[in-house]
Design a protein around this motif. Sequence first.
Motif, PDB file in Angstrom:
ATOM      1  N   SER A   1      -0.522 -16.858  30.044  1.00 57.68           N
ATOM      2  CA  SER A   1       0.835 -17.221  30.447  1.00 57.68           C
ATOM      3  C   SER A   1       0.858 -18.352  31.468  1.00 57.68           C
ATOM      4  N   LEU A   2      -0.279 -18.605  32.124  1.00 57.24           N
ATOM      5  CA  LEU A   2      -0.332 -19.662  33.121  1.00 57.24           C
ATOM      6  C   LEU A   2      -0.881 -20.978  32.578  1.00 57.24           C
ATOM      7  N   PHE A   3      -1.901 -20.894  31.722  1.00 56.17           N
ATOM      8  CA  PHE A   3      -2.658 -22.097  31.384  1.00 56.17           C
ATOM      9  C   PHE A   3      -2.642 -22.507  29.915  1.00 56.17           C
ATOM     10  N   LEU A   4      -2.282 -21.629  29.009  1.00 56.55           N
ATOM     11  CA  LEU A   4      -2.377 -21.935  27.585  1.00 56.55           C
ATOM     12  C   LEU A   4      -1.008 -22.150  26.954  1.00 56.55           C
TER      13      LEU A   4
ATOM     14  N   ASN B   1       3.836 -17.778  22.331  1.00 55.80           N
ATOM     15  CA  ASN B   1       4.660 -17.797  23.543  1.00 55.80           C
ATOM     16  C   ASN B   1       5.057 -19.229  23.877  1.00 55.80           C
ATOM     17  N   VAL B   2       5.492 -19.965  22.872  1.00 57.91           N
ATOM     18  CA  VAL B   2       5.837 -21.364  23.093  1.00 57.91           C
ATOM     19  C   VAL B   2       7.056 -21.506  23.989  1.00 57.91           C
ATOM     20  N   GLU B   3       7.828 -20.431  24.157  1.00 58.07           N
ATOM     21  CA  GLU B   3       9.001 -20.486  25.042  1.00 58.07           C
ATOM     22  C   GLU B   3       8.612 -20.523  26.518  1.00 58.07           C
TER      23      GLU B   3
ATOM     24  N   THR C   1       4.006 -23.848  30.503  1.00 59.56           N
ATOM     25  CA  THR C   1       2.691 -24.085  29.918  1.00 59.56           C
ATOM     26  C   THR C   1       2.649 -25.394  29.138  1.00 59.56           C
ATOM     27  N   TRP C   2       3.814 -25.950  28.827  1.00 58.02           N
ATOM     28  CA  TRP C   2       3.829 -27.258  28.180  1.00 58.02           C
ATOM     29  C   TRP C   2       3.150 -28.295  29.081  1.00 58.02           C
ATOM     30  N   VAL C   3       3.282 -28.101  30.397  1.00 55.88           N
ATOM     31  CA  VAL C   3       2.698 -29.034  31.359  1.00 55.88           C
ATOM     32  C   VAL C   3       1.354 -28.522  31.887  1.00 55.88           C
ATOM     33  N   THR C   4       1.293 -27.237  32.275  1.00 44.60           N
ATOM     34  CA  THR C   4       0.043 -26.725  32.851  1.00 44.60           C
ATOM     35  C   THR C   4      -1.107 -26.787  31.864  1.00 44.60           C
TER      36      THR C   4
ATOM     37  N   TYR D   1      -1.535 -20.243  10.847  1.00 45.54           N
ATOM     38  CA  TYR D   1      -2.400 -19.472  11.726  1.00 45.54           C
ATOM     39  C   TYR D   1      -1.989 -19.709  13.184  1.00 45.54           C
ATOM     40  N   PRO D   2      -2.146 -18.680  14.051  1.00 49.92           N
ATOM     41  CA  PRO D   2      -1.782 -18.824  15.460  1.00 49.92           C
ATOM     42  C   PRO D   2      -2.794 -19.702  16.180  1.00 49.92           C
ATOM     43  N   THR D   3      -2.361 -20.322  17.244  1.00 54.65           N
ATOM     44  CA  THR D   3      -3.269 -21.185  17.987  1.00 54.65           C
ATOM     45  C   THR D   3      -2.873 -21.237  19.452  1.00 54.65           C
ATOM     46  N   ALA D   4      -3.845 -21.581  20.277  1.00 56.89           N
ATOM     47  CA  ALA D   4      -3.623 -21.815  21.700  1.00 56.89           C
ATOM     48  C   ALA D   4      -4.328 -23.118  22.051  1.00 56.89           C
TER      49      ALA D   4
END
Length: 306
Positions: A119-122, A127-129, A133-136, A196-199
């Motif tokens: 939730s902090l870095f990826l 959890n695109v909302e 994380t768009w910036v971190t 497929y999901p991705t981070a």
Amino acid sequence: MAKCDVCGKDESMPYNCRHCGGTFCADHRLPENHDCTGLQDWNDPQGVFDSGFDESVNGGGGTSKASSLADKIPINTGAGGPLAYFRGNMTYTFLALILLTFLAQLVVELFGSRSLYESLFLLTSWNVEYVWTWVTSIFSHSTNNLMHIVGNSIVIFFFGPLVERYVGSRDFAILFVVSGVLAGLSQVAISVIQGYPTAVLGASGAALAILGVLTVLNPDLKVYLYFILPVPIWLLTAGYALISITFLSGVIGGGGGIAHGAHLVGLVIGLAYGQYIKQNRNVSAPNRLEFGGGGGPGGPGGRRRF
């Protein structure tokens, strides 16, 4: 070509103030003409610069009512302070943020939970909302493969100052953040479409945007890979584009956990912005640059990084 920090005028031969680090035109190059914050840090124990006028007319007994945020920070942010190196230098500021974020990642990995880390870095497809994380995620890098952060940092360190010099610190910061965000979101969208999901995490989208800008401004710029092999920057850029398109199209299976879609999007943004600069500003770039790296932006590895 750079913009004056006061009037916004395009200046082909800008002046850099050695006291505050700002960029100014001929009309505002003197410290007193751009309200230089460095003036307050000059050591003047004998009052050499005292005008002799009674300043009490300001109603503050000789002290101005206005007070900058920097004055309230318990750290010397003046021209001679420990943070002076980062004044008007967004490239090194971003590199410092990358290092601090990496250290924070290590701490959270050791003492926090996996959900907190994500939730902090990826930037994740599930959890695109989580808009922060768009910036971190731009400043975050893989902690199990040092070549990820090393490769991106080398590209930013060598190429970043060149782009920042020609477009100005403000526009460089916008380019870096916007290209990084769009590159990450694009990779997430591509992964969702592919099913497929991705981070994703990393600054390669921003790094390749920087590379794209320089490719347009001076395609024959010599880049000395590993300080030995001279390569024109257009060839380096074309190589990254070919690799990204090849893996993204599925011609070659896999991708080594590297977000090739983010690479390609960042590069396209940089090329487009470079073309805009070339058409609207009279800028030029040096003819060669020594550059040593390890695996290029993002580097090899097992997690989807960019």
